[in-house]
Design a protein around this motif. Structure first.
Motif, PDB file in Angstrom:
ATOM      1  N   UNK A 119      21.861  38.889 -25.124  1.00  0.00           N
ATOM      2  CA  UNK A 119      22.943  39.810 -24.749  1.00  0.00           C
ATOM      3  C   UNK A 119      22.482  41.252 -24.785  1.00  0.00           C
ATOM      4  N   UNK A 120      21.595  41.547 -25.757  1.00  0.00           N
ATOM      5  CA  UNK A 120      21.073  42.916 -25.860  1.00  0.00           C
ATOM      6  C   UNK A 120      20.260  43.297 -24.622  1.00  0.00           C
ATOM      7  N   UNK A 121      19.747  42.295 -23.921  1.00  0.00           N
ATOM      8  CA  UNK A 121      19.030  42.567 -22.659  1.00  0.00           C
ATOM      9  C   UNK A 121      20.007  42.846 -21.520  1.00  0.00           C
ATOM     10  N   UNK A 122      21.296  42.614 -21.777  1.00  0.00           N
ATOM     11  CA  UNK A 122      22.301  42.857 -20.742  1.00  0.00           C
ATOM     12  C   UNK A 122      22.666  41.605 -19.956  1.00  0.00           C
ATOM     13  N   UNK A 123      21.961  40.504 -20.263  1.00  0.00           N
ATOM     14  CA  UNK A 123      22.211  39.235 -19.566  1.00  0.00           C
ATOM     15  C   UNK A 123      23.510  38.631 -20.118  1.00  0.00           C
ATOM     16  N   UNK A 124      24.286  38.017 -19.233  1.00  0.00           N
ATOM     17  CA  UNK A 124      25.536  37.403 -19.682  1.00  0.00           C
ATOM     18  C   UNK A 124      25.341  35.928 -20.033  1.00  0.00           C
ATOM     19  N   UNK A 125      26.233  35.421 -20.881  1.00  0.00           N
ATOM     20  CA  UNK A 125      26.117  34.039 -21.365  1.00  0.00           C
ATOM     21  C   UNK A 125      27.366  33.245 -20.980  1.00  0.00           C
ATOM     22  N   UNK A 126      27.134  32.056 -20.429  1.00  0.00           N
ATOM     23  CA  UNK A 126      28.238  31.167 -20.067  1.00  0.00           C
ATOM     24  C   UNK A 126      28.152  29.876 -20.879  1.00  0.00           C
ATOM     25  N   UNK A 127      29.310  29.400 -21.329  1.00  0.00           N
ATOM     26  CA  UNK A 127      29.385  28.123 -22.037  1.00  0.00           C
ATOM     27  C   UNK A 127      29.640  27.028 -20.995  1.00  0.00           C
ATOM     28  N   UNK A 128      28.621  26.201 -20.754  1.00  0.00           N
ATOM     29  CA  UNK A 128      28.676  25.189 -19.701  1.00  0.00           C
ATOM     30  C   UNK A 128      29.430  23.948 -20.189  1.00  0.00           C
ATOM     31  N   UNK A 129      30.008  23.215 -19.253  1.00  0.00           N
ATOM     32  CA  UNK A 129      30.701  21.942 -19.545  1.00  0.00           C
ATOM     33  C   UNK A 129      31.719  22.116 -20.665  1.00  0.00           C
ATOM     34  N   UNK A 130      32.409  23.243 -20.665  1.00  0.00           N
ATOM     35  CA  UNK A 130      33.291  23.538 -21.791  1.00  0.00           C
ATOM     36  C   UNK A 130      34.384  22.486 -21.944  1.00  0.00           C
ATOM     37  N   UNK A 131      34.602  22.081 -23.197  1.00  0.00           N
ATOM     38  CA  UNK A 131      35.659  21.136 -23.508  1.00  0.00           C
ATOM     39  C   UNK A 131      35.173  19.714 -23.719  1.00  0.00           C
ATOM     40  N   UNK A 132      33.936  19.436 -23.320  1.00  0.00           N
ATOM     41  CA  UNK A 132      33.440  18.062 -23.419  1.00  0.00           C
ATOM     42  C   UNK A 132      32.709  17.783 -24.729  1.00  0.00           C
ATOM     43  N   UNK A 133      32.388  18.830 -25.480  1.00  0.00           N
ATOM     44  CA  UNK A 133      31.627  18.625 -26.713  1.00  0.00           C
ATOM     45  C   UNK A 133      32.539  18.236 -27.869  1.00  0.00           C
ATOM     46  N   UNK A 134      31.980  18.276 -29.048  1.00  0.00           N
ATOM     47  CA  UNK A 134      32.740  17.856 -30.213  1.00  0.00           C
ATOM     48  C   UNK A 134      33.323  19.024 -30.995  1.00  0.00           C
TER      49      UNK A 134
END
Ligand code: C2E
Ligand code: CA
Ligand code: CA
Length: 277
Positions: free
Chosen positions: A168-183
């Motif tokens: 994030x400090x590099x300015x790159x954004x983060x997405x949570x993939x397949x949200x809702x399918x984990x535990x």
């Protein structure tokens, strides 16, 4: 000795092992040879609900077999992850994505790249990303998004959260993939400084006909918005589901309804003359 069943089982095992070794050998050859040709990176559009226009794209890797046949990631990503070849493969995908972002600067807002847990656990990942961005100062790094799955948080000794903070400090954004399918989706939301939630296809498909799915999506949208995150609904195929998503104020979506993953030249032909942010 048990007769046919035992025999069939061991044959089956042998076929699986051979397929895995084939995939590994092919991948090794591809990476050592001409990965631009043999491991093409395709792009699938992500559209804005407000305008219906393409704002971003997800980079999805393919393999071109010697026969010319195009293989999906299911044929080689598992072998890549087991062998560690996902590290050079992932770097290749990241480089292609960055080059396209620069090439399509005026036409495309962002590109989202899948990063497997194994890559994230590697000490070299953040320096690789930092060097790549430093080599392209003309690129606004917030146009690059990395997609991670919940399993990134499990089973590795490194502090993934610390690593994500560096990204994030590099300015790159983060997405949570397949949200809702984990535990532990809520734990994930709480502990990862993400910018985007990618709502899994299983919540989206059939949404229009299922009030329970609608309630879940509505709650995730509310939660994401309260945390300052945006949402992409994945796997939209049906116009009725898209209609329902827009009624719920879902900001953006991805799926066959808008376009399948395409080779870069074909994808570029679908882009608007001017970038929509
Ligand atoms: P993913 O990250 O969840 O990517 C979305 C997958 O859903 C893609 O499959 C995409 O083609 C497919 N998809 C998109 N819209 C629809 C739809 O409307 N209906 C249906 N049924 N499917 C849709 P693909 O390209 O086969 O990729 C499969 C998985 O392989 C990806 O799932 C991701 O986990 C992995 N993958 C792909 N490229 C990379 C990569 O460069 N690096 C890593 N680490 N993993 C990758
Ligand atoms: Ca993804
Ligand atoms: Ca996904």
């Amino acid at each position: 000795a048990g007769g046919n069943r035992m025999h069939a089982f061991s044959d089956d095992m042998r076929v699986k092992v051979r397929e895995r070794l084939d995939a590994e050998a092919r991948l090794r050859d591809a990476l050592a040879g001409d990965p631009v040709e043999t491991l093409p990176v395709w792009f699938q559009p992500i559209v804005s609900a407000a305008t219906g226009e393409i704002t971003g794209a997800e980079a999805l890797v393919r393999m071109r077999a010697p026969s010319g046949e195009i293989l999906g990631p299911g044929h080689f990503i598992p072998a890549a992850e087991e062998t560690g070849l996902i590290v050079p493969l992932g770097e290749h995908v990241m480089r292609r994505a960055v080059l396209r972002l620069i090439e399509w600067d005026e036409h495309l807002g962002y590109v989202s790249v899948n990063v497997s847990p194994r890559q994230l656990a590697e000490a070299g990942f953040v320096p690789m990303l930092a060097n790549l961005l430093a080599a392209h100062p003309e690129l606004d790094s917030s146009r690059l998004v990395i997609e991670i799955t919940e399993t990134a948080l499990l089973g590795f000794s490194v502090d993934v959260r610390e690593r994500l903070a560096m990204i994030k400090a590099l300015g790159v954004r983060i997405a949570l993939d397949d949200f809702g399918t984990g535990y532990s989706s809520l734990t994930w939301l709480q502990s990862v400084p993400a910018d985007v939630v990618k709502l899994d296809r299983s919540f989206v498909a059939g949404l229009a006909a299922d009030p329970r799915k609608a309630s879940i999506i509505q709650a995730v949208l509310w939660l994401a918005r309260s945390l300052g995150m945006t949402v992409v609904a994945e796997g939209v195929e049906e116009p009725a589901d898209w209609h329902a998503l827009r009624n719920l104020d879902c900001p953006s979506a991805q799926g066959y309804l808008f376009g399948k993953p395409l080779p870069p030249a074909e994808f570029a032909a679908t882009l608007a003359p001017r970038r929509i942010v």
